[in-house]
Write a protein that holds these residues in place. Structure first.
Motif, PDB file in Angstrom:
ATOM      1  N   VAL A   7      -3.769  19.495 -11.991  1.00 46.21           N
ATOM      2  CA  VAL A   7      -3.459  20.250 -10.785  1.00 46.21           C
ATOM      3  C   VAL A   7      -1.953  20.491 -10.786  1.00 46.21           C
ATOM      4  CG1 VAL A   7      -3.346  18.121  -9.405  1.00 46.21           C
ATOM      5  CG2 VAL A   7      -3.544  20.330  -8.266  1.00 46.21           C
ATOM      6  N   THR A   8      -1.562  21.739 -10.661  1.00 42.85           N
ATOM      7  CA  THR A   8      -0.138  22.075 -10.686  1.00 42.85           C
ATOM      8  C   THR A   8       0.488  21.678  -9.353  1.00 42.85           C
ATOM      9  OG1 THR A   8      -0.754  24.325  -9.997  1.00 42.85           O
ATOM     10  CG2 THR A   8      -0.343  23.959 -12.338  1.00 42.85           C
ATOM     11  N   VAL A   9       1.536  20.855  -9.432  1.00 43.80           N
ATOM     12  CA  VAL A   9       2.179  20.355  -8.225  1.00 43.80           C
ATOM     13  C   VAL A   9       3.555  19.803  -8.590  1.00 43.80           C
ATOM     14  CG1 VAL A   9       1.193  18.030  -8.442  1.00 43.80           C
ATOM     15  CG2 VAL A   9       1.833  18.893  -6.167  1.00 43.80           C
ATOM     16  N   ASP A  10       4.506  19.915  -7.671  1.00 52.16           N
ATOM     17  CA  ASP A  10       5.828  19.323  -7.878  1.00 52.16           C
ATOM     18  C   ASP A  10       5.754  17.801  -7.778  1.00 52.16           C
ATOM     19  OD1 ASP A  10       7.096  21.791  -8.169  1.00 52.16           O
ATOM     20  OD2 ASP A  10       7.327  22.022  -6.004  1.00 52.16           O
ATOM     21  N   ALA A  35      -6.747  31.983   1.687  1.00 51.89           N
ATOM     22  CA  ALA A  35      -7.210  30.634   2.039  1.00 51.89           C
ATOM     23  C   ALA A  35      -6.837  29.607   0.983  1.00 51.89           C
ATOM     24  CB  ALA A  35      -8.719  30.645   2.263  1.00 51.89           C
ATOM     25  N   PHE A  36      -6.827  30.028  -0.290  1.00 54.16           N
ATOM     26  CA  PHE A  36      -6.563  29.084  -1.371  1.00 54.16           C
ATOM     27  C   PHE A  36      -5.219  29.328  -2.037  1.00 54.16           C
ATOM     28  CE2 PHE A  36     -11.135  29.090  -0.825  1.00 54.16           C
ATOM     29  CZ  PHE A  36     -11.402  27.731  -0.787  1.00 54.16           C
ATOM     30  N   ALA A  37      -4.349  30.047  -1.347  1.00 60.81           N
ATOM     31  CA  ALA A  37      -3.010  30.265  -1.890  1.00 60.81           C
ATOM     32  C   ALA A  37      -2.163  29.005  -1.830  1.00 60.81           C
ATOM     33  CB  ALA A  37      -2.310  31.387  -1.130  1.00 60.81           C
ATOM     34  N   GLY A  38      -2.577  28.024  -1.056  1.00 61.09           N
ATOM     35  CA  GLY A  38      -1.870  26.753  -0.972  1.00 61.09           C
ATOM     36  C   GLY A  38      -2.844  25.602  -0.847  1.00 61.09           C
ATOM     37  N   VAL A  39      -2.565  24.479  -1.519  1.00 59.38           N
ATOM     38  CA  VAL A  39      -3.409  23.293  -1.418  1.00 59.38           C
ATOM     39  C   VAL A  39      -2.526  22.071  -1.195  1.00 59.38           C
ATOM     40  CG1 VAL A  39      -5.201  24.249  -2.924  1.00 59.38           C
ATOM     41  CG2 VAL A  39      -3.393  22.831  -3.906  1.00 59.38           C
ATOM     42  N   ARG A  40      -3.118  21.048  -0.595  1.00 55.14           N
ATOM     43  CA  ARG A  40      -2.448  19.756  -0.434  1.00 55.14           C
ATOM     44  C   ARG A  40      -3.054  18.776  -1.428  1.00 55.14           C
ATOM     45  NH1 ARG A  40       0.993  16.878   2.327  1.00 55.14           N
ATOM     46  NH2 ARG A  40       1.571  18.706   3.564  1.00 55.14           N
ATOM     47  N   VAL A  41      -2.169  18.148  -2.217  1.00 51.82           N
ATOM     48  CA  VAL A  41      -2.581  17.185  -3.237  1.00 51.82           C
ATOM     49  C   VAL A  41      -2.181  15.800  -2.745  1.00 51.82           C
ATOM     50  CG1 VAL A  41      -2.425  16.545  -5.664  1.00 51.82           C
ATOM     51  CG2 VAL A  41      -2.161  18.939  -4.990  1.00 51.82           C
ATOM     52  N   THR A  42      -3.146  14.870  -2.690  1.00 48.75           N
ATOM     53  CA  THR A  42      -2.905  13.526  -2.166  1.00 48.75           C
ATOM     54  C   THR A  42      -3.356  12.482  -3.178  1.00 48.75           C
ATOM     55  OG1 THR A  42      -3.258  14.307   0.102  1.00 48.75           O
ATOM     56  CG2 THR A  42      -3.375  11.929  -0.276  1.00 48.75           C
ATOM     57  N   ALA A  43      -2.488  11.509  -3.434  1.00 50.25           N
ATOM     58  CA  ALA A  43      -2.820  10.380  -4.307  1.00 50.25           C
ATOM     59  C   ALA A  43      -2.651   9.095  -3.510  1.00 50.25           C
ATOM     60  CB  ALA A  43      -1.915  10.366  -5.541  1.00 50.25           C
ATOM     61  N   ASP A  44      -3.693   8.264  -3.488  1.00 52.00           N
ATOM     62  CA  ASP A  44      -3.638   6.985  -2.774  1.00 52.00           C
ATOM     63  C   ASP A  44      -4.685   6.049  -3.356  1.00 52.00           C
ATOM     64  OD1 ASP A  44      -6.056   7.895  -1.708  1.00 52.00           O
ATOM     65  OD2 ASP A  44      -5.132   8.603   0.151  1.00 52.00           O
ATOM     66  N   THR A  93       0.853  -1.189   0.000  1.00 51.97           N
ATOM     67  CA  THR A  93       0.000   0.000   0.000  1.00 51.97           C
ATOM     68  C   THR A  93       0.887   1.235   0.000  1.00 51.97           C
ATOM     69  OG1 THR A  93      -1.730  -1.137   1.241  1.00 51.97           O
ATOM     70  CG2 THR A  93      -1.805   1.258   1.218  1.00 51.97           C
ATOM     71  N   ALA A  94       0.544   2.201  -0.820  1.00 52.42           N
ATOM     72  CA  ALA A  94       1.383   3.389  -0.943  1.00 52.42           C
ATOM     73  C   ALA A  94       0.520   4.631  -1.041  1.00 52.42           C
ATOM     74  CB  ALA A  94       2.294   3.280  -2.164  1.00 52.42           C
ATOM     75  N   GLY A  95       1.087   5.737  -0.649  1.00 56.26           N
ATOM     76  CA  GLY A  95       0.405   7.028  -0.746  1.00 56.26           C
ATOM     77  C   GLY A  95       1.412   8.119  -1.079  1.00 56.26           C
ATOM     78  N   TRP A  96       0.938   9.184  -1.645  1.00 58.93           N
ATOM     79  CA  TRP A  96       1.795  10.311  -2.053  1.00 58.93           C
ATOM     80  C   TRP A  96       1.063  11.607  -1.725  1.00 58.93           C
ATOM     81  CZ3 TRP A  96       0.748  14.379  -5.192  1.00 58.93           C
ATOM     82  CH2 TRP A  96       1.823  15.123  -5.707  1.00 58.93           C
ATOM     83  N   SER A  97       1.800  12.598  -1.224  1.00 59.82           N
ATOM     84  CA  SER A  97       1.163  13.861  -0.876  1.00 59.82           C
ATOM     85  C   SER A  97       2.167  14.999  -1.012  1.00 59.82           C
ATOM     86  CB  SER A  97       0.611  13.816   0.558  1.00 59.82           C
ATOM     87  OG  SER A  97      -0.092  15.012   0.858  1.00 59.82           O
ATOM     88  N   ARG A  98       1.731  16.102  -1.565  1.00 55.02           N
ATOM     89  CA  ARG A  98       2.557  17.295  -1.704  1.00 55.02           C
ATOM     90  C   ARG A  98       1.700  18.537  -1.479  1.00 55.02           C
ATOM     91  NH1 ARG A  98       7.678  17.665  -4.285  1.00 55.02           N
ATOM     92  NH2 ARG A  98       8.830  15.800  -3.703  1.00 55.02           N
ATOM     93  N   THR A  99       2.335  19.587  -0.967  1.00 51.19           N
ATOM     94  CA  THR A  99       1.674  20.884  -0.825  1.00 51.19           C
ATOM     95  C   THR A  99       2.246  21.837  -1.860  1.00 51.19           C
ATOM     96  OG1 THR A  99       1.320  20.565   1.543  1.00 51.19           O
ATOM     97  CG2 THR A  99       1.224  22.828   0.725  1.00 51.19           C
ATOM     98  N   VAL A 100       1.372  22.597  -2.514  1.00 48.60           N
ATOM     99  CA  VAL A 100       1.805  23.547  -3.530  1.00 48.60           C
ATOM    100  C   VAL A 100       1.186  24.909  -3.218  1.00 48.60           C
ATOM    101  CG1 VAL A 100      -0.104  22.916  -5.074  1.00 48.60           C
ATOM    102  CG2 VAL A 100       1.909  24.038  -6.009  1.00 48.60           C
ATOM    103  N   ALA A 101       1.950  25.969  -3.434  1.00 44.28           N
ATOM    104  CA  ALA A 101       1.478  27.332  -3.185  1.00 44.28           C
ATOM    105  C   ALA A 101       1.423  28.105  -4.497  1.00 44.28           C
ATOM    106  CB  ALA A 101       2.399  28.045  -2.195  1.00 44.28           C
ATOM    107  N   THR A 116      -7.085  13.568  -4.174  1.00 43.80           N
ATOM    108  CA  THR A 116      -7.785  14.537  -3.326  1.00 43.80           C
ATOM    109  C   THR A 116      -6.999  15.834  -3.316  1.00 43.80           C
ATOM    110  OG1 THR A 116      -8.632  12.770  -1.899  1.00 43.80           O
ATOM    111  CG2 THR A 116      -8.707  15.014  -1.028  1.00 43.80           C
ATOM    112  N   VAL A 117      -7.683  16.943  -3.522  1.00 44.48           N
ATOM    113  CA  VAL A 117      -7.075  18.269  -3.479  1.00 44.48           C
ATOM    114  C   VAL A 117      -7.855  19.106  -2.477  1.00 44.48           C
ATOM    115  CG1 VAL A 117      -6.366  20.292  -4.811  1.00 44.48           C
ATOM    116  CG2 VAL A 117      -6.483  18.055  -5.924  1.00 44.48           C
ATOM    117  N   ALA A 118      -7.170  19.614  -1.450  1.00 41.69           N
ATOM    118  CA  ALA A 118      -7.835  20.378  -0.391  1.00 41.69           C
ATOM    119  C   ALA A 118      -6.974  21.564  -0.002  1.00 41.69           C
ATOM    120  CB  ALA A 118      -8.093  19.493   0.832  1.00 41.69           C
TER     121      ALA A 118
END
Length: 342
Positions: free
Chosen positions: A312-315, A232-241, A185-193, A246-248
């Motif tokens: 979704v723009t993310v590193d 409030a929306f200057a940064g989001v967390r992108v999660t893949a699992d 089981t694996a998951g990935w998450s990054r925050t982008v501003a 999920t983008v929040a």
């Protein structure tokens, strides 16, 4: 749970960063507008009434007033705020593909602000009573003419827009699936501003304070609300699992966007220009595609049911794409997607 941290080859290098002289060109008209208003104020200050007429009805009669200090705060502060925002966007190269139009718009706004500020001071200086000051609508024509001329000058001074040779118009090719074990089981998450929203939020807040002090707080409320939305929306967390993507928001729990794994046909990587590809920042809709676009550069691109594309723009988007493709293959079989499945 095992965290995915797979090394991968990054996308091809984009164009070099915007040269500082372009940012200087972008802010120059705002500095000229500030200098012009300040110079005229210094020349006529002894003839100005107190308070000044600062707002005029359609027939040219004055209907709102402010102290000289409040007028200067507004007339000098607003161009400084807008100039700083445009300068940051140009310096960070966040307006690829539309640089000339952004600079031209800035020149036009600066010309209009400067003309209206100077005209207001000159009309006030002609009388000792602010209640008798008139600014006919006919004066707006020359101001708009100056603004249009300034916009043309700005577009010429901006030079050419740089368009990436690798600009993608359609869905990105699917990334090779990540090698996952059958029971892994694996998951990935990054925050982008978003540099644009980070700059715009404080800019709108400052403009709201200036409007509140110089005019009224009702008009400032809208700017303050816009500033809160940007922050409030200057940064989001992108999660893949295993649940999908999920983008929040990084700061507030709602709203959040979730795309189940069953809706993902394939995942890949694209290079995105906010203005060039989507016409701006934030949650964007275009024909056949949508996305959360917070900055220029690398983006995770999903081909969904019925062929629509979500980005979704993310590193490190390649790792997220590889993981989602691996999880999709394990759930539905290699090469299957929602449009092929039952």
């Amino acid at each position: 749970m095992n965290a995915v941290n797979t090394a991968h080859a990054g996308p091809a290098a984009g164009p070099p960063a915007t040269r500082p002289w372009r940012a200087l060109i972008a802010v120059l008209p705002f500095l000229v507008a500030v200098a012009a208003v300040a110079a005229v104020f210094g020349a006529v200050r002894d003839r100005l009434p107190e308070p000044l007429a600062v707002h005029f009805a359609a027939d040219g009669t004055s209907d709102d007033f402010a102290t000289a200090a409040d007028f200067l705060t507004f007339a000098l502060g607003l161009p400084v705020v807008f100039g700083a925002v445009i300068g940051v966007l140009v310096l960070r190269d966040a307006v690829e593909g539309a640089l000339r139009w952004v600079i031209a718009t800035g020149y036009g706004l600066a010309g209009l602000y400067g003309c209206m500020g100077v005209l207001t001071l000159l009309e006030n200086a002609e009388t000792g009573d602010a209640a008798t000051v008139r600014l006919p609508m006919s004066h707006l024509g020359p101001a708009l003419g100056v603004a249009a001329l300034a916009a043309v000058v700005g577009r010429l001074c901006a030079g050419r827009d740089r368009i990436r040779a690798d600009k993608a118009a359609g869905p990105a090719p699917a990334a090779p699936p990540l090698d996952l074990g059958a029971d892994e089981t694996a998951g990935w998450s990054r925050t982008v501003a978003s540099p644009a929203l980070v700059a715009l939020g404080p800019g709108l807040l400052a403009a709201g304070v200036v409007v509140g002090l110089a005019v009224n707080w009702v008009g400032a409320a809208g700017l303050a609300f816009g500033a809160l939305i940007c922050v409030a929306f200057a940064g989001v967390r992108v999660t893949a699992d295993r649940r999908g993507l999920t983008v929040a928001s990084s700061l507030v729990p709602r709203p959040r966007l979730h795309i189940p794994l069953a809706r993902i046909a394939e995942a890949g990587v694209q290079q995105i220009s906010p203005l060039g590809d989507f016409g701006g920042w934030g949650y964007r809709l275009r024909s056949g595609r949508s996305g959360i676009v917070l900055r220029r550069g690398e983006a995770l691109a999903l081909r969904l049911a019925h062929g629509r594309v979500f980005v979704v723009t993310v590193d490190d988007a390649a790792t997220a794409a590889a993981l989602l493709n691996a999880l999709r293959d394990r759930a539905h079989g290699p090469g299957s997607g929602p449009e092929q499945g039952a």
